[in-house]
Enzyme design. Structure first.
Site, PDB file in Angstrom:
ATOM      1  N   LEU A   9       0.833  -1.211   0.000  1.00  0.00           N
ATOM      2  CA  LEU A   9       0.000   0.000   0.000  1.00  0.00           C
ATOM      3  C   LEU A   9       0.867   1.262   0.000  1.00  0.00           C
ATOM      4  CD1 LEU A   9      -3.003   1.050   0.329  1.00  0.00           C
ATOM      5  CD2 LEU A   9      -2.372   1.411   2.694  1.00  0.00           C
ATOM      6  N   ASP A 169     -11.807   4.836   4.024  1.00  0.00           N
ATOM      7  CA  ASP A 169     -12.578   4.021   3.091  1.00  0.00           C
ATOM      8  C   ASP A 169     -12.258   4.669   1.750  1.00  0.00           C
ATOM      9  OD1 ASP A 169     -14.469   3.111   1.268  1.00  0.00           O
ATOM     10  OD2 ASP A 169     -15.881   2.615   2.870  1.00  0.00           O
ATOM     11  N   HIS A 170     -11.357   4.075   0.994  1.00  0.00           N
ATOM     12  CA  HIS A 170     -10.807   4.830  -0.140  1.00  0.00           C
ATOM     13  C   HIS A 170     -11.865   5.142  -1.201  1.00  0.00           C
ATOM     14  CE1 HIS A 170     -10.282   0.764  -1.732  1.00  0.00           C
ATOM     15  NE2 HIS A 170     -10.335   1.302  -2.919  1.00  0.00           N
ATOM     16  N   HIS A 232     -17.508  -0.119   1.622  1.00  0.00           N
ATOM     17  CA  HIS A 232     -17.690   0.674   0.400  1.00  0.00           C
ATOM     18  C   HIS A 232     -19.140   0.728  -0.077  1.00  0.00           C
ATOM     19  CE1 HIS A 232     -13.460   0.190   0.565  1.00  0.00           C
ATOM     20  NE2 HIS A 232     -13.414  -0.989  -0.002  1.00  0.00           N
TER      21      HIS A 232
HETATM   22  P1  NAP Z   1       1.897  -5.626   3.135  1.00  0.00           P
HETATM   23  O1  NAP Z   1       2.366  -5.396   1.740  1.00  0.00           O
HETATM   24  O2  NAP Z   1       1.896  -7.017   3.682  1.00  0.00           O
HETATM   25  O3  NAP Z   1       2.827  -4.723   4.073  1.00  0.00           O
HETATM   26  C1  NAP Z   1       2.912  -4.906   5.455  1.00  0.00           C
HETATM   27  C2  NAP Z   1       3.943  -3.933   6.029  1.00  0.00           C
HETATM   28  O4  NAP Z   1       4.002  -4.093   7.440  1.00  0.00           O
HETATM   29  C3  NAP Z   1       5.347  -4.124   5.514  1.00  0.00           C
HETATM   30  O5  NAP Z   1       5.966  -2.863   5.395  1.00  0.00           O
HETATM   31  C4  NAP Z   1       6.006  -4.930   6.628  1.00  0.00           C
HETATM   32  O6  NAP Z   1       7.391  -4.706   6.553  1.00  0.00           O
HETATM   33  C5  NAP Z   1       5.366  -4.301   7.847  1.00  0.00           C
HETATM   34  N1  NAP Z   1       5.325  -5.154   9.033  1.00  0.00           N
HETATM   35  C6  NAP Z   1       4.780  -6.397   9.140  1.00  0.00           C
HETATM   36  N2  NAP Z   1       4.910  -6.847  10.409  1.00  0.00           N
HETATM   37  C7  NAP Z   1       5.533  -5.854  11.103  1.00  0.00           C
HETATM   38  C8  NAP Z   1       5.930  -5.700  12.458  1.00  0.00           C
HETATM   39  N3  NAP Z   1       5.724  -6.667  13.377  1.00  0.00           N
HETATM   40  N4  NAP Z   1       6.524  -4.541  12.831  1.00  0.00           N
HETATM   41  C9  NAP Z   1       6.748  -3.556  11.933  1.00  0.00           C
HETATM   42  N5  NAP Z   1       6.392  -3.647  10.645  1.00  0.00           N
HETATM   43  C10 NAP Z   1       5.791  -4.780  10.231  1.00  0.00           C
HETATM   44  O7  NAP Z   1       0.446  -5.035   3.374  1.00  0.00           O
HETATM   45  P2  NAP Z   1      -0.346  -3.946   2.490  1.00  0.00           P
HETATM   46  O8  NAP Z   1      -0.953  -4.610   1.322  1.00  0.00           O
HETATM   47  O9  NAP Z   1       0.541  -2.776   2.249  1.00  0.00           O
HETATM   48  O10 NAP Z   1      -1.538  -3.571   3.466  1.00  0.00           O
HETATM   49  C11 NAP Z   1      -1.382  -2.728   4.602  1.00  0.00           C
HETATM   50  C12 NAP Z   1      -2.758  -2.398   5.173  1.00  0.00           C
HETATM   51  O11 NAP Z   1      -3.501  -1.682   4.222  1.00  0.00           O
HETATM   52  C13 NAP Z   1      -3.628  -3.586   5.554  1.00  0.00           C
HETATM   53  O12 NAP Z   1      -4.423  -3.232   6.643  1.00  0.00           O
HETATM   54  C14 NAP Z   1      -4.512  -3.777   4.332  1.00  0.00           C
HETATM   55  O13 NAP Z   1      -5.730  -4.419   4.658  1.00  0.00           O
HETATM   56  C15 NAP Z   1      -4.740  -2.337   3.938  1.00  0.00           C
HETATM   57  N6  NAP Z   1      -5.062  -2.150   2.534  1.00  0.00           N
HETATM   58  C16 NAP Z   1      -4.167  -2.440   1.560  1.00  0.00           C
HETATM   59  C17 NAP Z   1      -4.471  -2.206   0.234  1.00  0.00           C
HETATM   60  C18 NAP Z   1      -3.491  -2.482  -0.882  1.00  0.00           C
HETATM   61  O14 NAP Z   1      -3.795  -2.103  -2.022  1.00  0.00           O
HETATM   62  N7  NAP Z   1      -2.364  -3.089  -0.632  1.00  0.00           N
HETATM   63  C19 NAP Z   1      -5.731  -1.676  -0.108  1.00  0.00           C
HETATM   64  C20 NAP Z   1      -6.633  -1.380   0.919  1.00  0.00           C
HETATM   65  C21 NAP Z   1      -6.279  -1.623   2.226  1.00  0.00           C
HETATM   66  P3  NAP Z   1       8.514  -5.705   7.178  1.00  0.00           P
HETATM   67  O15 NAP Z   1       8.217  -7.068   6.653  1.00  0.00           O
HETATM   68  O16 NAP Z   1       9.810  -5.129   6.709  1.00  0.00           O
HETATM   69  O17 NAP Z   1       8.342  -5.589   8.641  1.00  0.00           O
END
Ligand code: NAP
Length: 489
Positions: A9, A169-170, A232
């Protein structure tokens, strides 16, 4: 401060959006970003990642080096209590270096199970103890049901007051979702008709072509009802159905939306079959390619009971909407990617132009949310020729056609709103709680009753047959979603 700074994200949405704000001058030079995640990175490596992420989505990045120089990295496991003090020292130091006047925004862009822990630590370790404003931006999902959402909210509220919490809520950042209220409240031709005397039904569709991809583990526990309807879809319905606010302030708009959610007829027990349809995709053909069924996807139970499709009939029991069904549908692996709202007006009392082969089409107002952005008004006009006969015509307006530019990305708008302290396009706790209590009644039943007919729609179609029957029994049908030609606008 962005928690989850190395994640999907942050890279795909947050950094490009921040850059656009910077380039447009909406973000002053007095800003600093601390990226937080576990993996070890130097500031220089982090800044390189920022540049890469911006360049991958933006053509023009003249000020990218200057922009990236504002980014700092702190390697930190959010469950490790000891590391917050170091984070606070860095934040204080940047506060004075950049003259930030004690203003802090904490963006939680990581898995929801950490939200509560982070909020508690921010308070305990003094990070929220600032002389300026403090705000918490929190990604979806906000809880898994009402109870977990309530627990999460209680944790957050120990560190932040309700008006400091910005629940994303984007969809609320999308140009055409924001346009709903303007179309309604700035046009004398619509507002007088916007009620049960002139509208026969409303249809809200949000369909995806993609399947569950690599999110199987998350999706198995969520399903379309929690992933799309609770947030949404119900947010769009609230905007469509709310009363005109007295003023365009955050409080007034939100309280009108809350009133709609309070008037939403609860659907429970045996009634659910009458009002809601669930579906799960089977294999099929999408854009000419054979794709797997949901149960064959990675991290998905081969006998999964999770719905990848929901259609429902919502009733708002208030004076304005009594008797008007609002149909919603959302699903994965559907025929087309589209988010669209169709407002169908009632038929005129008598058709003067009727002939046995032709009936008059109803007037429709279609709001195209994505991927196209625009409005279509379906009218009837005279068919060219000697006879007086009616034929359907469409008046189209495409947002892109006017200025040749894509409208700002939802995250760009929402980040800007948060910096300015405008929470209108974020969800208030009352909206979250009411939406969960509506959805919980349905998910409780669905989770405890196995869907015997799964999988019940092929990938590349518009969902199960039962979703068509849901409208047919009321004398309606779904309007097609792929009928907007931007080039003709
Ligand atoms: P992601 O790619 O899995 O990223 C997770 C992040 O958290 C990474 O930077 C990871 O880095 C870090 N992390 C994990 N465990 C950690 C810990 N114990 N301490 C510190 N950092 C930690 O997830 P994402 O897709 O970006 O999603 C993030 C949030 O946004 C979620 O709530 C998701 O539901 C929401 N969301 C995402 C999207 C999207 O398009 N991706 C859309 C809507 C909502 P390290 O591994 O280096 O720690």
């Amino acid at each position: 401060m962005i928690f989850g700074a190395t994640g999907d994200l942050a890279n795909r949405k947050l950094y490009p959006s921040l850059y656009k704000l910077f380039e447009k001058g909406n973000l002053s030079d007095k800003f600093a970003v601390i990226g937080v995640a576990r993996r070890p990175l130097t500031n220089e490596e982090f800044q390189e990642n920022i540049k890469k992420s911006v360049k991958s989505s933006i053509q023009k990045e003249d000020r990218i080096d200057e922009f990236a120089s504002h980014f700092y990295y702190h390697s930190h496991d959010v469950t490790d209590s000891n590391s917050y003090a170091v984070l606070n020292n860095l934040a204080n130091q940047l506060d004075s270096n950049y003259d930030l006047q004690g203003n802090r925004i904490f963006y939680l862009a990581m898995a929801p199970e950490f939200f509560g822990t982070i909020a508690l630590h921010l308070k305990e370790d003094g990070l929220t103890n600032v002389s300026g404003f403090k705000r918490l931006v929190i990604e979806k999902p906000f809880g898994h049901d009402l109870q977990s959402a309530q627990e999460l909210n209680d944790q957050i509220r120990t560190a932040f007051s309700e008006d400091e919490v910005y629940r994303i809520d984007h969809y609320l950042g999308k140009e055409m979702v924001q346009n709903i209220e303007v179309i309604r409240f700035a046009n004398a031709i619509f507002e007088p008709l916007w009620n049960n005397r002139y509208i026969s039904n409303i249809q809200v569709t949000s369909s995806e072509v993609l399947g569950v991809e690599e999110r199987g583990r998350y999706y198995e526990k969520s399903g379309a009802l929690r992933d799309m309807v609770q947030n949404h879809m119900l947010q769009m319905v609230a905007l469509l159905a709310m009363e005109p606010p007295i003023k365009l302030t955050t409080e007034e708009i939100r309280s009108e939306k809350v009133r709609v959610l309070r008037a939403l007829r609860p659907i429970e027990g045996e009634e659910i079959k009458e009002y809601f349809v669930r579906g799960q995709y089977d294999k099929g053909t999408v854009e000419g390619t054979q794709v797997l069924g949901y149960r064959e996807e990675q991290m998905v139970n081969p006998e999964s009971n999770t719905e990848t499709y929901v259609a429902g009939k919502l009733m708002i029991d208030n004076f304005r909407w009594a008797g008007v069904p609002i149909y919603i549908r959302t699903g994965k692996r559907m025929d087309a990617k589209s988010t669209k709202i169709v407002i169908q007006f009632k038929d005129i009392p008598m058709n003067l132009y009727y002939s046995p082969e032709e009936t008059l089409n109803p007037n429709l107002l279609v709001i195209h949310i994505q991927p196209e952005e625009g409005i279509t008004l379906h009218l009837n006009a005279k068919k060219a020729g000697q006879n007086i006969a009616a034929t359907p015509v469409k008046l189209n307006y495409a947002n892109r056609g006017i200025d040749g530019l894509n409208t700002p990305e939802a995250y760009e708008k929402l980040l800007f709103d948060c910096m300015r302290g405008d929470a209108t396009n974020f969800t208030h706790w009352d909206e979250v709680a009411l939406s969960w209590s509506f959805v919980d009644k349905i998910s409780d039943v669905w989770e405890n009753q196995k869907a015997e007919n799964y999988p019940n729609y092929n990938a590349g179609t518009m969902g199960p047959r039962e979703a068509d029957e849901l409208l047919e029994k009321d004398g309606f049908h779904w309007w097609p979603i792929s009928n907007f030609d931007v080039d003709k606008c």
